[in-house]
Structures are given as structure tokens and as C-alpha cells.
Motif scaffolding. Structure first.
Motif, PDB file in Angstrom:
ATOM      1  N   VAL A  40      63.307 -11.492 -29.512  1.00 22.93           N
ATOM      2  CA  VAL A  40      63.491 -12.941 -29.458  1.00 22.93           C
ATOM      3  C   VAL A  40      63.852 -13.377 -28.036  1.00 22.93           C
ATOM      4  N   SER A  41      64.769 -12.638 -27.390  1.00 27.53           N
ATOM      5  CA  SER A  41      65.178 -13.071 -26.055  1.00 27.53           C
ATOM      6  C   SER A  41      64.048 -12.924 -25.045  1.00 27.53           C
ATOM      7  N   ILE A  42      63.206 -11.893 -25.200  1.00 28.55           N
ATOM      8  CA  ILE A  42      62.070 -11.744 -24.280  1.00 28.55           C
ATOM      9  C   ILE A  42      61.113 -12.925 -24.431  1.00 28.55           C
ATOM     10  N   VAL A  43      60.825 -13.279 -25.696  1.00 26.29           N
ATOM     11  CA  VAL A  43      59.932 -14.424 -25.955  1.00 26.29           C
ATOM     12  C   VAL A  43      60.531 -15.703 -25.365  1.00 26.29           C
ATOM     13  N   ILE A  44      61.836 -15.905 -25.577  1.00 25.47           N
ATOM     14  CA  ILE A  44      62.480 -17.114 -25.051  1.00 25.47           C
ATOM     15  C   ILE A  44      62.408 -17.152 -23.520  1.00 25.47           C
ATOM     16  N   VAL A  45      62.692 -16.015 -22.878  1.00 21.40           N
ATOM     17  CA  VAL A  45      62.640 -15.987 -21.408  1.00 21.40           C
ATOM     18  C   VAL A  45      61.232 -16.323 -20.923  1.00 21.40           C
ATOM     19  N   ILE A  46      60.216 -15.720 -21.547  1.00 27.85           N
ATOM     20  CA  ILE A  46      58.834 -15.972 -21.123  1.00 27.85           C
ATOM     21  C   ILE A  46      58.476 -17.459 -21.311  1.00 27.85           C
ATOM     22  N   ILE A  47      58.841 -18.014 -22.466  1.00 27.17           N
ATOM     23  CA  ILE A  47      58.566 -19.438 -22.707  1.00 27.17           C
ATOM     24  C   ILE A  47      59.321 -20.308 -21.691  1.00 27.17           C
ATOM     25  N   GLY A  53      58.155 -23.691 -15.172  1.00 25.05           N
ATOM     26  CA  GLY A  53      57.336 -23.399 -13.991  1.00 25.05           C
ATOM     27  C   GLY A  53      58.013 -22.498 -12.983  1.00 25.05           C
ATOM     28  N   ILE A  54      58.808 -21.538 -13.489  1.00 20.68           N
ATOM     29  CA  ILE A  54      59.462 -20.578 -12.593  1.00 20.68           C
ATOM     30  C   ILE A  54      58.592 -19.317 -12.559  1.00 20.68           C
ATOM     31  N   SER A  55      58.298 -18.790 -11.370  1.00 22.62           N
ATOM     32  CA  SER A  55      57.503 -17.564 -11.316  1.00 22.62           C
ATOM     33  C   SER A  55      58.389 -16.365 -11.660  1.00 22.62           C
ATOM     34  N   TYR A  56      57.747 -15.290 -12.110  1.00 24.41           N
ATOM     35  CA  TYR A  56      58.507 -14.096 -12.487  1.00 24.41           C
ATOM     36  C   TYR A  56      59.288 -13.549 -11.298  1.00 24.41           C
ATOM     37  N   GLU A  57      58.657 -13.629 -10.132  1.00 30.58           N
ATOM     38  CA  GLU A  57      59.276 -13.119  -8.916  1.00 30.58           C
ATOM     39  C   GLU A  57      60.629 -13.807  -8.653  1.00 30.58           C
ATOM     40  N   VAL A  58      60.637 -15.131  -8.815  1.00 35.33           N
ATOM     41  CA  VAL A  58      61.868 -15.896  -8.601  1.00 35.33           C
ATOM     42  C   VAL A  58      62.913 -15.534  -9.655  1.00 35.33           C
ATOM     43  N   TYR A  59      62.464 -15.460 -10.918  1.00 33.66           N
ATOM     44  CA  TYR A  59      63.370 -15.088 -12.011  1.00 33.66           C
ATOM     45  C   TYR A  59      63.979 -13.715 -11.755  1.00 33.66           C
ATOM     46  N   ASN A  60      63.119 -12.767 -11.379  1.00 35.55           N
ATOM     47  CA  ASN A  60      63.579 -11.383 -11.256  1.00 35.55           C
ATOM     48  C   ASN A  60      64.474 -11.167 -10.040  1.00 35.55           C
ATOM     49  N   ALA A  61      64.315 -12.017  -9.024  1.00 36.73           N
ATOM     50  CA  ALA A  61      65.188 -11.904  -7.851  1.00 36.73           C
ATOM     51  C   ALA A  61      66.649 -12.030  -8.281  1.00 36.73           C
ATOM     52  N   VAL A 152      53.629   0.811 -17.362  1.00 34.81           N
ATOM     53  CA  VAL A 152      54.931   0.159 -17.564  1.00 34.81           C
ATOM     54  C   VAL A 152      54.863  -0.828 -18.726  1.00 34.81           C
ATOM     55  N   ALA A 153      53.797  -1.648 -18.751  1.00 32.49           N
ATOM     56  CA  ALA A 153      53.654  -2.637 -19.828  1.00 32.49           C
ATOM     57  C   ALA A 153      53.593  -1.944 -21.188  1.00 32.49           C
ATOM     58  N   VAL A 154      52.790  -0.869 -21.276  1.00 35.18           N
ATOM     59  CA  VAL A 154      52.622  -0.173 -22.557  1.00 35.18           C
ATOM     60  C   VAL A 154      53.934   0.487 -22.991  1.00 35.18           C
ATOM     61  N   ILE A 155      54.664   1.057 -22.034  1.00 34.31           N
ATOM     62  CA  ILE A 155      55.947   1.682 -22.353  1.00 34.31           C
ATOM     63  C   ILE A 155      56.917   0.638 -22.921  1.00 34.31           C
ATOM     64  N   ILE A 156      56.941  -0.529 -22.294  1.00 31.76           N
ATOM     65  CA  ILE A 156      57.859  -1.574 -22.761  1.00 31.76           C
ATOM     66  C   ILE A 156      57.447  -2.091 -24.142  1.00 31.76           C
TER      67      ILE A 156
ATOM     68  N   ASP B  76      53.450 -10.982 -15.635  1.00 32.34           N
ATOM     69  CA  ASP B  76      52.652 -10.668 -14.457  1.00 32.34           C
ATOM     70  C   ASP B  76      51.587  -9.607 -14.713  1.00 32.34           C
ATOM     71  N   SER B  77      51.850  -8.664 -15.651  1.00 39.10           N
ATOM     72  CA  SER B  77      50.847  -7.615 -15.877  1.00 39.10           C
ATOM     73  C   SER B  77      49.788  -8.053 -16.888  1.00 39.10           C
ATOM     74  N   TRP B  78      49.956  -9.248 -17.431  1.00 39.58           N
ATOM     75  CA  TRP B  78      49.038  -9.788 -18.428  1.00 39.58           C
ATOM     76  C   TRP B  78      47.582  -9.734 -17.959  1.00 39.58           C
ATOM     77  N   VAL B  79      47.342 -10.082 -16.676  1.00 43.61           N
ATOM     78  CA  VAL B  79      45.982 -10.134 -16.138  1.00 43.61           C
ATOM     79  C   VAL B  79      45.312  -8.760 -16.196  1.00 43.61           C
ATOM     80  N   VAL B  80      46.061  -7.705 -15.825  1.00 45.47           N
ATOM     81  CA  VAL B  80      45.502  -6.348 -15.840  1.00 45.47           C
ATOM     82  C   VAL B  80      45.354  -5.845 -17.265  1.00 45.47           C
ATOM     83  N   LEU B  81      46.266  -6.284 -18.115  1.00 44.30           N
ATOM     84  CA  LEU B  81      46.333  -5.771 -19.482  1.00 44.30           C
ATOM     85  C   LEU B  81      45.229  -6.352 -20.350  1.00 44.30           C
ATOM     86  N   ARG B  82      44.884  -7.611 -20.071  1.00 43.16           N
ATOM     87  CA  ARG B  82      44.028  -8.387 -20.957  1.00 43.16           C
ATOM     88  C   ARG B  82      42.705  -7.722 -21.349  1.00 43.16           C
ATOM     89  N   PRO B  83      41.905  -7.203 -20.378  1.00 41.80           N
ATOM     90  CA  PRO B  83      40.611  -6.651 -20.768  1.00 41.80           C
ATOM     91  C   PRO B  83      40.730  -5.482 -21.749  1.00 41.80           C
TER      92      PRO B  83
END
Lengths: 230, 119
Positions: A40-47, A53-61, A152-156, B76-83
Motif C-alpha cells: 500500500v505504501s509503495i502504491v501511495i508513494v508512486i501515486i 510531479g516529483i521525479s524519482y531522483e528528487v524523491y530519492n535524494a 533489481v525490479a524483478v527482485i523487488i 524509473d525502470s518501468w520503461v525497460v521493464l515494459r516490453p
């Protein structure tokens, strides 16, 4: 918007903590397995990032200061493990066979499915370390020439999925033993699964932490053999 | 002060884990070396559980929160992951359930068998 947040050191951490509080609240109020606080918290953060309109880079800093605690927290997993040492000694065979069979099931299963989907070598080795903890998985993916971002994405995704579905899987496959539950969570979905195991109980938590470390090490040993299969 | 001292010990072990990682050429993270070091310290009695326990359990309790930033990185990895999304999702779901079931069943079977023998 991005500019205001770019200047802030605390916004990312704050967003994450508020999202987690909402996750905890929803879980307490409704109690469905799918209302997993982490999910739930991951979904909320992404939304929140998308709508503000905050980029991930700014959030993660800012949010990276939460991740900073991950290494010391992992070191601390030795404490509950130590407290269950007697149980571990008594069940050494079950522990080793459980983690070993799970690790081999993961590598072999990924090999079978990747050949079915016609994955090339690079895509296959990207998937191979998917069940283990991110830090080891990144190293393996790099070494075998995989696409690290996808690994990394798949592991998460694996971790979150394991965290959410564990109770259902245990019910379907009639896994009731706390030791077995912990080992299963740690071997299948690493540290994120361990977070769920800790909530289940001290034995589950300790065994899951152990499984994360051992499954990671076993994968390091076996992975180069499996990498040559496709 | 109790928390500060406990936190110091935990960070010291994390640091020693980092040092080991620098010298051992394996893809094993500092955190795993640190975990082993902590376990060794507790087993040999160099450290008592009471010297780290409160801070350790606090960090473990808030651990899920520490995964939020990395997971939000999926944006951010969505673009690479999508296909490859469909096969990747199928593999992830099937393997996660499969590994969980195999590990759990094998461990449970052996643990129960030995439990009966011990009694």
C-alpha cells in the motif's frame, strides 16, 4: 513543484513514512491480505510522486536516508537468529535441506520458464538471481552480463509478492510449522519476505533471516553452472 | 545513552562488514558479512544480547519502511521493464509460489519426522 521539493532534505522521508502509516491504518481497519502495509505504501508513494510531479531522483535524494539503515538492520537480524540458535541446531538438517531445495527449485524453475518464453542468454541471466536479496542479486547480474535495472525490479517485485501472498501459499500447501514458514519466506522472497516473517513470530523471523543469507550464498555457488544452460 | 551505545556497536559491525567486502572478491553484500560477524560476537560472548537488543529490535521492526524508496524506483525502470512485462510477471509469480511451497514442504517434512524421532 519539483523545484520546491528539490531543496528539501525531508520531503521524501516524510512522504514514505506517511504512506506507511496509511498502509498500517488500512491493514488494521480492513485486515485483507492484499492491504499489505508495504505494498500500500509503495502504491501511495508512486501515486503521490506522479500527481505532485516529483521525479524519482528528487524523491530519492531525500528517501535514500531510509535505505541507509538497511545494512545495519540486516546486521541486526543476527540477534533474533542467535535467540533461536537451539532450535536451529536441533533442526539443522531440515534447515539446510529446505533452503537448498528452494534455491535449486528457483534456479531450475527460472531455467525452464525462460526457455519456454524463448528468452536469450542476457534476459535469462537477468532473471536468475530474482529470489535472493538485492545486494547479492545485483552482483550476480552484473557478473553474468544481465540487465541490472530489470534484475533489481524483478527482485523487488518478488519480495513484495512473497510478502503479500505468503499466508495464502501456506494455507494452500498446508505449511504450518513456524520453522518451515520462515525458511520458505526467506528463500522465496528474501528480506522483504522476512519483514512479513518477523510479523508472524520470532521463530519465523529468525529462520527467514537465516534463509536470506544462506540462499544468497548458495545462489552465488550454483548460478554460474545454471547460467550456461541458455 | 543506551540506544546510542547499541547503535554504535551495530554501525561498527556494519563498517567491519564493509571492510570484509572490500577484501573478499565475491558478490556478497557488506550486510551479510556484518550479520555473520554479529552472530559470531554473540556466540563467542564478545557481545551480550542485552548490549544490542533494543536498538536491533527497533531497526528490525521498521525494516519494511526501508524498502519503500527502492520499490518506488520501479517508476524509473518501468520503461525497460515494459516490453518484457508479461513473461517477467508470469515467471515471478510462478517461481515465487513454487520456491515457497518447495522450501516450506521440504523443511516441514524433515522437521516433523525428526521431531517424532526425538520424542
Amino acid at each position: 513543484m519539483n523545484e520546491i521539493f528539490r531543496q528539501s532534505l525531508f520531503v521524501g522521508v516524510t512522504i514514505s513514512l506517511i504512506a506507511y502509516e496509511i498502509g498500517l491504518f488500512l491493514k488494521k481497519k480492513f485486515g485483507f491480505a492484499i492491504l499489505n502495509p508495504l505494498l500500500v505504501s509503495i502504491v501511495i508513494v508512486i501515486i503521490a510522486l506522479k500527481t505532485l510531479g516529483i521525479s524519482y531522483e528528487v524523491y530519492n535524494a531525500s528517501a535514500k536516508y531510509i535505505s541507509y539503515l538497511l545494512t545495519p538492520a540486516t546486521v541486526c537480524l543476527a540477534v533474533p537468529l542467535y535467540e533461536q540458535l537451539e532450535l536451529l541446531k536441533k533442526n539443522m538438517v531440515a534447515v539446510i535441506c529446505g533452503i537448498l531445495s528452494g534455491t535449486l527449485a528457483s534456479l531450475f524453475g527460472i531455467f525452464v520458464l525462460c526457455s519456454l518464453f524463448g528468452f536469450n542468454h542476457q534476459q535469462y541471466v537477468t532473471m536468475l538471481p530474482k529470489s535472493i536479496t538485492t545486494a547479492i542479486g545485483i552482483g550476480i547480474s552484473e557478473e553474468l552480463g544481465g540487465i541490472v535495472t530489470i534484475t533489481v525490479a524483478v527482485i523487488i517485485i518478488t519480495g513484495i509478492l512473497g510478502n503479500v501472498i505468503a499466508d495464502t501459499v501456506f494455507r494452500i500447501f498446508k505449511i504450518k510449522n513456524p520453522l518451515a514458514k520462515g525458511l520458505a519466506l526467506g528463500t522465496a522472497s528474501h528480506a522483504i519476505g522476512t519483514a512479513r516473517a518477523i510479523e508472524m513470530g520470532p521463530v519465523e523471523g529468525a529462520m527467514s533471516s537465516l534463509a536470506v543469507a544462506v540462499a544468497g550464498l548458495l545462489t552465488v555457488i550454483f548460478v554460474s553452472g545454471f547460467a550456461q544452460l541458455i | 545513552m543506551k540506544f546510542l551505545r547499541q547503535f554504535m556497536i551495530i554501525l561498527l559491525l556494519s563498517f567491519l562488514g564493509e571492510v570484509l567486502k572490500m577484501f573478499i572478491p565475491l558478490p556478497i553484500p557488506a550486510s551479510v558479512y556484518g550479520l555473520v560477524l554479529m552472530l559470531v560476537c554473540l556466540m563467542t560472548g564478545i557481545l551480550k544480547t542485552s548490549q544490542v537488543k533494543d536498538a536491533a529490535f527497533f531497526l528490525i521492526e521498521i525494516m519494511p519502511v526501508m524498502f519503500i524508496p527502492a520499490a518506488a524506483g520501479l517508476i524509473d525502470s518501468w520503461v525497460v521493464l515494459r516490453p518484457l512485462l508479461l513473461p517477467i510477471l508470469v515467471i515471478t509469480v510462478v517461481i515465487t509460489v513454487f520456491v515457497m511451497a518447495v522450501t516450506g514442504r521440504v523443511a516441514q517434512m524433515i522437521a516433523q519426522k525428526r521431531g517424532i524421532k526425538n520424542e
